[in-house]
Scaffold this active site. Structure first.
Site, PDB file in Angstrom:
ATOM      1  N   HIS A 101       6.371  -3.899  -0.877  1.00 49.80           N
ATOM      2  CA  HIS A 101       6.223  -5.327  -0.732  1.00 49.80           C
ATOM      3  C   HIS A 101       6.400  -6.163  -2.827  1.00 49.80           C
ATOM      4  O   HIS A 101       6.628  -6.629  -3.071  1.00 49.80           O
ATOM      5  CB  HIS A 101       6.197  -5.822   0.023  1.00 49.80           C
ATOM      6  N   ASP A 141       5.946   0.698   3.480  1.00 49.32           N
ATOM      7  CA  ASP A 141       5.547   0.642   3.021  1.00 49.32           C
ATOM      8  C   ASP A 141       5.582   1.302   1.349  1.00 49.32           C
ATOM      9  O   ASP A 141       4.670   0.980   0.152  1.00 49.32           O
ATOM     10  CB  ASP A 141       4.654  -1.211   2.654  1.00 49.32           C
ATOM     11  N   GLY A 170      -2.209  -8.915  -5.766  1.00 47.75           N
ATOM     12  CA  GLY A 170      -2.405  -7.793  -6.547  1.00 47.75           C
ATOM     13  C   GLY A 170      -2.879  -6.432  -6.768  1.00 47.75           C
ATOM     14  O   GLY A 170      -2.051  -5.921  -7.446  1.00 47.75           O
ATOM     15  N   ASN A 171      -3.857  -6.284  -5.527  1.00 41.11           N
ATOM     16  CA  ASN A 171      -4.096  -4.915  -5.571  1.00 41.11           C
ATOM     17  C   ASN A 171      -3.040  -4.066  -5.406  1.00 41.11           C
ATOM     18  O   ASN A 171      -3.260  -3.172  -4.953  1.00 41.11           O
ATOM     19  CB  ASN A 171      -5.505  -4.523  -4.332  1.00 41.11           C
ATOM     20  N   SER A 172      -1.703  -4.538  -3.879  1.00 37.70           N
ATOM     21  CA  SER A 172      -1.181  -3.529  -3.894  1.00 37.70           C
ATOM     22  C   SER A 172      -0.495  -2.698  -4.565  1.00 37.70           C
ATOM     23  O   SER A 172      -0.255  -3.431  -5.911  1.00 37.70           O
ATOM     24  CB  SER A 172       0.229  -4.444  -3.092  1.00 37.70           C
ATOM     25  N   LEU A 192      12.173  12.398  17.803  1.00 36.86           N
ATOM     26  CA  LEU A 192      12.376  13.768  19.308  1.00 36.86           C
ATOM     27  C   LEU A 192      13.071  13.044  19.675  1.00 36.86           C
ATOM     28  O   LEU A 192      13.646  13.692  21.291  1.00 36.86           O
ATOM     29  CB  LEU A 192      10.717  13.862  19.909  1.00 36.86           C
ATOM     30  N   GLY A 193      12.786  11.688  20.013  1.00 42.79           N
ATOM     31  CA  GLY A 193      14.326  10.527  21.297  1.00 42.79           C
ATOM     32  C   GLY A 193      13.467  10.466  22.162  1.00 42.79           C
ATOM     33  O   GLY A 193      14.262  10.175  23.286  1.00 42.79           O
TER      34      GLY A 193
END
Length: 464
Positions: A140, A170, A248-250, A305-306
């Site tokens: 993001h 992410d 901002g730490n992301s 695995l479905g």
């Protein structure tokens, strides 16, 4: 000589004798020849390194705190050169085109009217993971941007190119061409324990607070969040921490006191948008798996695995004779889940281990399966009705053909909108009737319908 004069001589003689006696004892016991006030004071600036531990009347009372403080300072010094400040810029298309066409020159009378394309600027954090310039950050942070600028701790700036991004986890990877880079050492998030001290390093609130270090502990593991863009392919196994994390730490690292990255800061839970005590980081083991695929292929290829699954409940555990509540319940099979069915997996089974490693919850199952090679077989241990334990070998499929762990009704997810629907007129919430629920309710085979999952207080169906 008068009596007064005689007494003065006697007092003087006693005083002289006491003084002489004092000098004698001073010589015997080697007492100091200067008073405290006469002792020379040490210089304010001392050459050489500081003492290893501060002097104190009770060294044991502060030794632990001093050691912890030194550990934090050492870790911060070691990790900060690996952390980067990221600026992202790009023009994004506004898909919500205004219905009202404003004549040229009249735009100032409609200040809130959205325009077509908008130029976006954002910032975030990341950290260097290799000497040749690969940088790990959040998807993001780079979403929608076209150009990226990376600033190092020593203020050098470089243009970066996007290697790849995976919104479902992410995770994104950037690349810069720069000399003398310091990669951050990556740890093992699986062995990180709740209660361990950690440091969060990053660039909160933009330009003015870059390369900030905060401390806290690992508050919990295996958290799932209702984040924007979440889908049934999302893998959420967040590490929760009370180390201060803000916008901002992301993308910045969450670091153990050993100086190893155990997570990548990604989100906060807050009513205001700022730190409220709950921060969340992508486990570094998950981020590393995604990063390796992005670097090698520029995209992420998943295996599956479905099956349709959810976390096991107390009733599920009792149904299969588990002594504790753990594992992942197989609710049903996807349309392309024939391989798992043919291998002997059944609806109602609880998956408790993958290749000998325990499975506690859905996100853990996803990580153990999703990044294996399609066509590869895995050993799955299941608990079955009546206390039966089975070990199955199941070939994995590509995720395009089947889902690994689509969360079904009754999962611990914060967002169950994909598995149930609200019936507004009755004030109830329903979910599809699956095979497991039908068996537990002892319903006839083949019966179709929905299960009432919730009833809104005060609604038409309340207390009926």
């Amino acid at each position: 000589m008068s009596g007064r004069t005689t007494s003065r001589f006697a007092v003087g003689g006693l005083a002289a004798g006491a003084f002489a006696t004092g000098l004698l004892f001073a010589g015997i016991f080697e007492l100091p020849h200067r008073s405290t006030a006469q002792e020379p004071r040490p210089a304010t600036a001392m050459a050489g390194p500081p003492p290893s531990r501060p002097a104190t009347t009770n060294p044991s009372s502060t030794a632990g705190l001093y050691d912890l403080s030194e550990a934090f300072a050492s870790v911060a010094e070691r990790v900060k050169p690996s952390v980067v400040y990221i600026r992202s810029e790009g023009r994004s298309e506004n898909r919500q085109r205004p219905q009202l066409q404003v004549p040229p020159g009249f735009e100032r009378f409609f200040p809130n009217l959205p325009d077509g394309d908008q130029y976006q600027r954002s910032s975030g954090s990341g950290f260097v993971v290799s000497r040749d310039g690969f940088i790990l950050t959040n998807a993001h942070v780079v979403d929608g941007a076209k150009t990226f600028t990376v600033r190092l701790l020593d203020r050098r700036e470089y243009k970066a190119r996007l290697i790849g991004a995976d919104p479902s986890t992410d995770v994104a990877v950037l690349k810069i061409d720069a000399p003398n880079l310091t990669p951050a050492p990556l740890g093992d998030s699986d062995v990180a324990r709740v209660g361990e001290w950690v440091l969060a390093v990053g660039n909160p609130l933009g330009e003015n607070l870059t390369f900030t270090v905060t401390s806290g502990i690992i508050s919990a593991k295996g958290r799932s969040l209702n984040l924007p863009g979440r889908s049934d392919r999302s893998i959420q196994d967040f590490i929760q921490t009370d180390a201060a994390i803000n916008p901002g730490n992301s993308g910045g690292p969450l670091v153990s006191v050993r100086g190893e990255v155990v997570g990548m800061n990604s989100a906060i839970a807050s009513q205001t948008g700022f730190y409220a005590g709950y921060g969340f980081a992508v486990p570094i083991n998950l981020a590393r798996q995604v990063m390796d695929q992005l670097v090698a292929h520029g995209r992420v290829e998943r295996a599956a695995l479905g099956v349709l699954v959810r976390d096991a409940t107390v009733n599920d555990a009792e149904y299969v004779g588990l002594p504790e509540i753990r594992g992942v319940l197989v609710q049903d099979f996807a349309e392309a889940g024939d391989a798992a069915r043919k291998a002997g997996l059944e609806a109602g089974d609880i998956i408790i281990a993958i290749d000998g490693k325990p499975v506690e919850y859905t996100s853990q199952l996803q990580q153990r399966i999703a990044f294996r090679r399609p066509g590869e077989s895995v050993r799955i241990e299941v608990a079955r009705k009546g206390g039966v334990r089975k070990e199955l070998s199941i070939p994995l499929q590509r995720v395009d053909d089947a889902r690994l762990a689509t969360r079904g009704a009754g999962s611990d997810s914060d967002d169950s909108s994909d598995a149930s629907a609200a019936v507004g007129t009755l004030g109830i919430e329903v979910a599809p009737l699956d095979r497991v629920t039908a068996q537990q309710l002892e319903l006839p085979q083949g019966l179709r319908g929905v299960v009432v999952a919730d009833v809104r207080a005060g609604g038409p169906a309340f207390e009926q």
